[in-house]
Design a protein around this motif. Structure first.
Motif, PDB file in Angstrom:
ATOM      1  N   VAL A 174       0.833  -1.209   0.000  1.00  0.00           N
ATOM      2  CA  VAL A 174       0.000   0.000   0.000  1.00  0.00           C
ATOM      3  C   VAL A 174       0.864   1.253   0.000  1.00  0.00           C
ATOM      4  CG1 VAL A 174      -1.683   1.336   1.322  1.00  0.00           C
ATOM      5  CG2 VAL A 174      -1.948  -1.145   1.111  1.00  0.00           C
ATOM      6  N   GLY A 190      -6.519  -0.379  -0.515  1.00  0.00           N
ATOM      7  CA  GLY A 190      -5.703  -1.507  -0.094  1.00  0.00           C
ATOM      8  C   GLY A 190      -6.413  -2.372   0.924  1.00  0.00           C
ATOM      9  N   GLY A 205      -1.048   4.191   3.423  1.00  0.00           N
ATOM     10  CA  GLY A 205      -1.429   4.942   2.234  1.00  0.00           C
ATOM     11  C   GLY A 205      -1.086   6.414   2.365  1.00  0.00           C
TER      12      GLY A 205
END
Length: 428
Positions: A235, A346, A362
């Motif tokens: 991610v 993700g 993220g």
């Protein structure tokens, strides 16, 4: 080190105590400026997106209203940049949090365009212009009365504003640890003493004024599993790669808009493009992104993977257009929204990845690509999800991600510029 070489002495206790007075004053003033500008923008936003459209039978989600408001916002911002004294300071695409900063004559026009941009739905945050306003005001007010170099006064304004923006002095302390290496003499905490005083005053003042904080607690990660390191890295790396791609495209988009010459033309065109993007993405992809990030995290299961990918893609394009087309604003809050959308994506696609770690990674990945500040990326990612347990895996995940971004293009356009810069005080 040569034994004959003397290490410069740090400041004395008396000096730190005396200088903490203007530091605290700068922190309080920085928070008041942020609160005032944000309040004006919120009032105008309510008028533009709630009161006024209702008279035409529209609302904030009506496509033609989104296009109209963003186009007119672009036209008015372009006119201010073109015609008002100071031209709203430096192009935000060419500045970082550390400057350079404008002169006093640019502050009225800069304040107008940042209020218009925040209220009009432009995908930029307040951090760069508010820091510029606070630094310019602090240097003008204090440089004559306090025997403190202008670059140090500017540094205190940066700290105070960051403290107010994030609701805690910790963020400012982490940012300034990255700058300490360029300073000589004294211990780390001697160097952090005054910025922490300013940041703490700014954070406390903003908290007393009821300012919002970028924190939306999610379900805690729980016990760390080895697979979390791999899925979290996926991610974070994907988020960082999107940030790198945006940084690569940034100068080309900036050059394309500015080739049109007149700010009235290219900022109006930018507003039109943002209007189209706003129609495609809806209201959640408008504005600086903090409240919209909270909207995503309040009900994360309400959005499909396709929607989350679209939100992230539209927002990053809107950020590039807004930053390239002459609007004034910062890039951190919009990339936090993008990172949140990618983290939720993700979470939806990778089995057993905890939502708090997914979102934190993220946000960390794209923030690291955008700011090149590992401390700030770690702090924002962990603070956003309100889960300290994610810090341990994040500290490992950030290392390979740093190798990915360290030699990549930066999310800033860097032509020769003038003004005081904290990182390079000789640049004027």
């Amino acid at each position: 080190m040569d034994s004959t070489e003397q290490v410069p002495a740090g400041p004395t206790v008396r000096q730190l105590a005396l200088l903490s007075i203007p530091a605290i004053a700068i922190g309080i003033g920085s928070a008041l400026v942020l609160w005032s500008v944000s309040g004006l923008a919120e009032l105008l936003q309510g008028f533009l997106w709630t009161t006024l459209p209702a008279t035409f039978g529209a609302d904030e989600a009506t496509p033609w209203w989104i296009f109209t408001v963003l186009t007119l916002t672009g036209a008015v911002v372009g006119a201010v940049v073109w015609l008002m004294p100071g031209h709203a300071g430096q192009d935000s695409a060419t500045t970082e949090l550390s400057g350079p900063f404008p002169g006093l004559k640019a502050l009225p026009s800069l304040t107008i365009v940042v209020v218009l941009s925040l209220a009009g739905g432009v995908s930029l945050g307040p951090e760069n212009p508010i820091i510029a306003i606070n630094a310019a005001l602090s240097m003008a007010l204090l440089a004559r009365f306090a025997k403190v170099p202008p670059e140090q006064i500017a540094a205190l304004a940066i700290a105070g504003t960051i403290g107010a923006l994030f609701g805690t002095p910790v963020a400012a302390a982490l940012v300034f640890t990255g700058m300490v290496g360029a300073l000589k003499g004294g211990s780390l905490w001697d160097r952090l003493f005054l910025p922490l005083a300013a940041a703490g005053a700014g954070a406390a003042t903003m908290d007393l004024l009821g300012g919002s904080k970028p924190s939306f607690p999610l379900e805690p990660m729980g016990e760390l599993q080895p697979v979390f390191l791999l899925t979290g890295l996926v991610v974070a790396a994907a988020s960082a790669l999107l940030g790198i791609a945006a940084a690569w495209a940034f100068p080309y988009v900036h050059r394309t808009f500015h080739a049109l010459g007149n700010p009235l033309i290219f900022t109006t065109l930018g507003g039109m493009v943002l209007g189209v993007l706003g129609i495609l993405g809806g209201p959640i992809t408008l504005f600086k992104g903090l409240e919209e990030t909270g909207e995503l995290l309040t009900n994360p299961d309400a959005y499909s993977p396709g929607q989350l990918a679209a939100f992230a893609g539209i927002k990053i394009v809107a950020l590039l257009v807004a930053a390239s087309a002459g609007f004034r604003g910062g890039r951190i809050f919009p990339v936090v929204f993008v990172g949140t959308a990618l983290g939720l994506l993700g979470y939806a696609l990778l089995p057993d990845l905890p939502i708090s770690l997914a979102v934190a990674c993220g946000v960390m990945g794209i923030t690291l690509a955008a700011t090149r500040d590992g401390w700030l990326a770690l702090f924002i990612g962990a603070a956003l999800v309100g889960d300290v347990t994610v810090l341990a895996p994040m500290c490992l995940i950030v290392l390979p991600v740093w190798l990915l971004v360290t030699k990549a293009p930066e999310l800033v356009v860097s032509p020769p510029s003038a003004g005081v810069s904290v990182m390079n005080p000789d640049r004027r």
